[in-house]
Scaffold this motif. Sequence first.
Motif, PDB file in Angstrom:
ATOM      1  N   ASN A 148       0.786  -1.237   0.000  1.00 29.91           N
ATOM      2  CA  ASN A 148       0.000   0.000   0.000  1.00 29.91           C
ATOM      3  C   ASN A 148       0.818   1.287   0.000  1.00 29.91           C
ATOM      4  O   ASN A 148       0.261   2.368   0.062  1.00 29.91           O
ATOM      5  N   ILE A 149       2.135   1.196  -0.042  1.00 25.48           N
ATOM      6  CA  ILE A 149       2.991   2.389  -0.082  1.00 25.48           C
ATOM      7  C   ILE A 149       3.475   2.565  -1.520  1.00 25.48           C
ATOM      8  O   ILE A 149       4.086   1.654  -2.088  1.00 25.48           O
ATOM      9  N   PRO A 150       3.201   3.729  -2.136  1.00 22.50           N
ATOM     10  CA  PRO A 150       3.646   3.956  -3.510  1.00 22.50           C
ATOM     11  C   PRO A 150       5.175   4.039  -3.572  1.00 22.50           C
ATOM     12  O   PRO A 150       5.781   4.848  -2.879  1.00 22.50           O
ATOM     13  N   THR A 151       5.784   3.167  -4.376  1.00 20.70           N
ATOM     14  CA  THR A 151       7.253   3.119  -4.432  1.00 20.70           C
ATOM     15  C   THR A 151       7.822   3.360  -5.824  1.00 20.70           C
ATOM     16  O   THR A 151       9.021   3.586  -5.962  1.00 20.70           O
ATOM     17  N   GLY A 152       6.998   3.273  -6.855  1.00 22.16           N
ATOM     18  CA  GLY A 152       7.498   3.459  -8.215  1.00 22.16           C
ATOM     19  C   GLY A 152       6.361   3.554  -9.197  1.00 22.16           C
ATOM     20  O   GLY A 152       5.188   3.584  -8.820  1.00 22.16           O
ATOM     21  N   ILE A 153       6.732   3.593 -10.474  1.00 20.44           N
ATOM     22  CA  ILE A 153       5.746   3.632 -11.540  1.00 20.44           C
ATOM     23  C   ILE A 153       6.278   2.788 -12.692  1.00 20.44           C
ATOM     24  O   ILE A 153       7.489   2.746 -12.939  1.00 20.44           O
ATOM     25  N   VAL A 154       5.392   2.077 -13.340  1.00 20.82           N
ATOM     26  CA  VAL A 154       5.757   1.318 -14.530  1.00 20.82           C
ATOM     27  C   VAL A 154       4.907   1.853 -15.684  1.00 20.82           C
ATOM     28  O   VAL A 154       3.700   2.059 -15.530  1.00 20.82           O
ATOM     29  N   THR A 155       5.577   2.124 -16.804  1.00 21.82           N
ATOM     30  CA  THR A 155       4.898   2.722 -17.957  1.00 21.82           C
ATOM     31  C   THR A 155       5.002   1.809 -19.166  1.00 21.82           C
ATOM     32  O   THR A 155       5.780   0.847 -19.178  1.00 21.82           O
ATOM     33  N   GLU A 156       4.227   2.150 -20.183  1.00 14.75           N
ATOM     34  CA  GLU A 156       4.314   1.412 -21.444  1.00 14.75           C
ATOM     35  C   GLU A 156       5.747   1.426 -21.978  1.00 14.75           C
ATOM     36  O   GLU A 156       6.241   0.412 -22.479  1.00 14.75           O
ATOM     37  N   GLN A 157       6.413   2.567 -21.826  1.00 17.78           N
ATOM     38  CA  GLN A 157       7.786   2.681 -22.305  1.00 17.78           C
ATOM     39  C   GLN A 157       8.712   1.747 -21.535  1.00 17.78           C
ATOM     40  O   GLN A 157       9.597   1.121 -22.120  1.00 17.78           O
ATOM     41  N   ASP A 158       8.503   1.628 -20.207  1.00 22.36           N
ATOM     42  CA  ASP A 158       9.304   0.680 -19.419  1.00 22.36           C
ATOM     43  C   ASP A 158       9.126  -0.737 -19.954  1.00 22.36           C
ATOM     44  O   ASP A 158      10.101  -1.478 -20.117  1.00 22.36           O
ATOM     45  N   ILE A 159       7.895  -1.108 -20.228  1.00 22.43           N
ATOM     46  CA  ILE A 159       7.608  -2.463 -20.731  1.00 22.43           C
ATOM     47  C   ILE A 159       8.254  -2.665 -22.099  1.00 22.43           C
ATOM     48  O   ILE A 159       8.909  -3.679 -22.348  1.00 22.43           O
ATOM     49  N   ASN A 160       8.114  -1.678 -22.980  1.00 26.41           N
ATOM     50  CA  ASN A 160       8.694  -1.799 -24.322  1.00 26.41           C
ATOM     51  C   ASN A 160      10.214  -1.881 -24.289  1.00 26.41           C
ATOM     52  O   ASN A 160      10.808  -2.737 -24.952  1.00 26.41           O
ATOM     53  N   CYS A 161      10.851  -0.970 -23.549  1.00 21.81           N
ATOM     54  CA  CYS A 161      12.317  -0.887 -23.561  1.00 21.81           C
ATOM     55  C   CYS A 161      13.005  -1.922 -22.676  1.00 21.81           C
ATOM     56  O   CYS A 161      14.092  -2.385 -23.008  1.00 21.81           O
TER      57      CYS A 161
END
Length: 187
Positions: free
Chosen positions: A54-67
């Motif tokens: 429940n603690i926000p620690t990061g973000i994952v984006t479409e670009q992260d998945i692609n690259c």
Amino acid sequence: MSNTQDTMYFETRVPLKEIMRVNPTTIEAEATVAKAAAHMCRDEVGSCIVLSGNIPTGIVTEQDINCKVVAKDLKPSSVYVREIMSTPLITIETEQTVGEAAQMMIKHRVRRLPVVEGGNVTGIVTVRDLLSVANELNELMSDLIVINRDESFDMGVCDRCGHMSDNLMRVDSMLLCEDCQEEERLR
């Protein structure tokens, strides 16, 4: 509006809570990239905020998945979100403004900012959200200029002949110099 050194600035202090998207898509850090992609598709968004208990620690984006996954020919169901997420998470408080969000995005070179209140994620704001506000303000300003425009103007370029003039006048939705005004009257 304020006038500083002969330049006009339109001041606005739009609070982020007015434009942010509430209930952003979240995913646990221990989830797979395949599950994160499925969440993004389901919610029609380009990112998931990563939570660790429940603690926000990061973000994952479409670009992260692609690259970090697709370009390396890795299997999304075998890679964990925690391995590819962007961290530390850059956030902004709900009481801050659209202008402050834009400045943070530029400073940190990010396109998405989770909006937090008391350490909890309450929303997300993206570059697209900021641009939509800017477009609306530009349209409003353009309309205000049109309805408040005088018929006589001091200086500018004639719409018909393209010459500079210090005495333009509006004639049939065109700004005309004295010579072109006279030609228009003779027609």
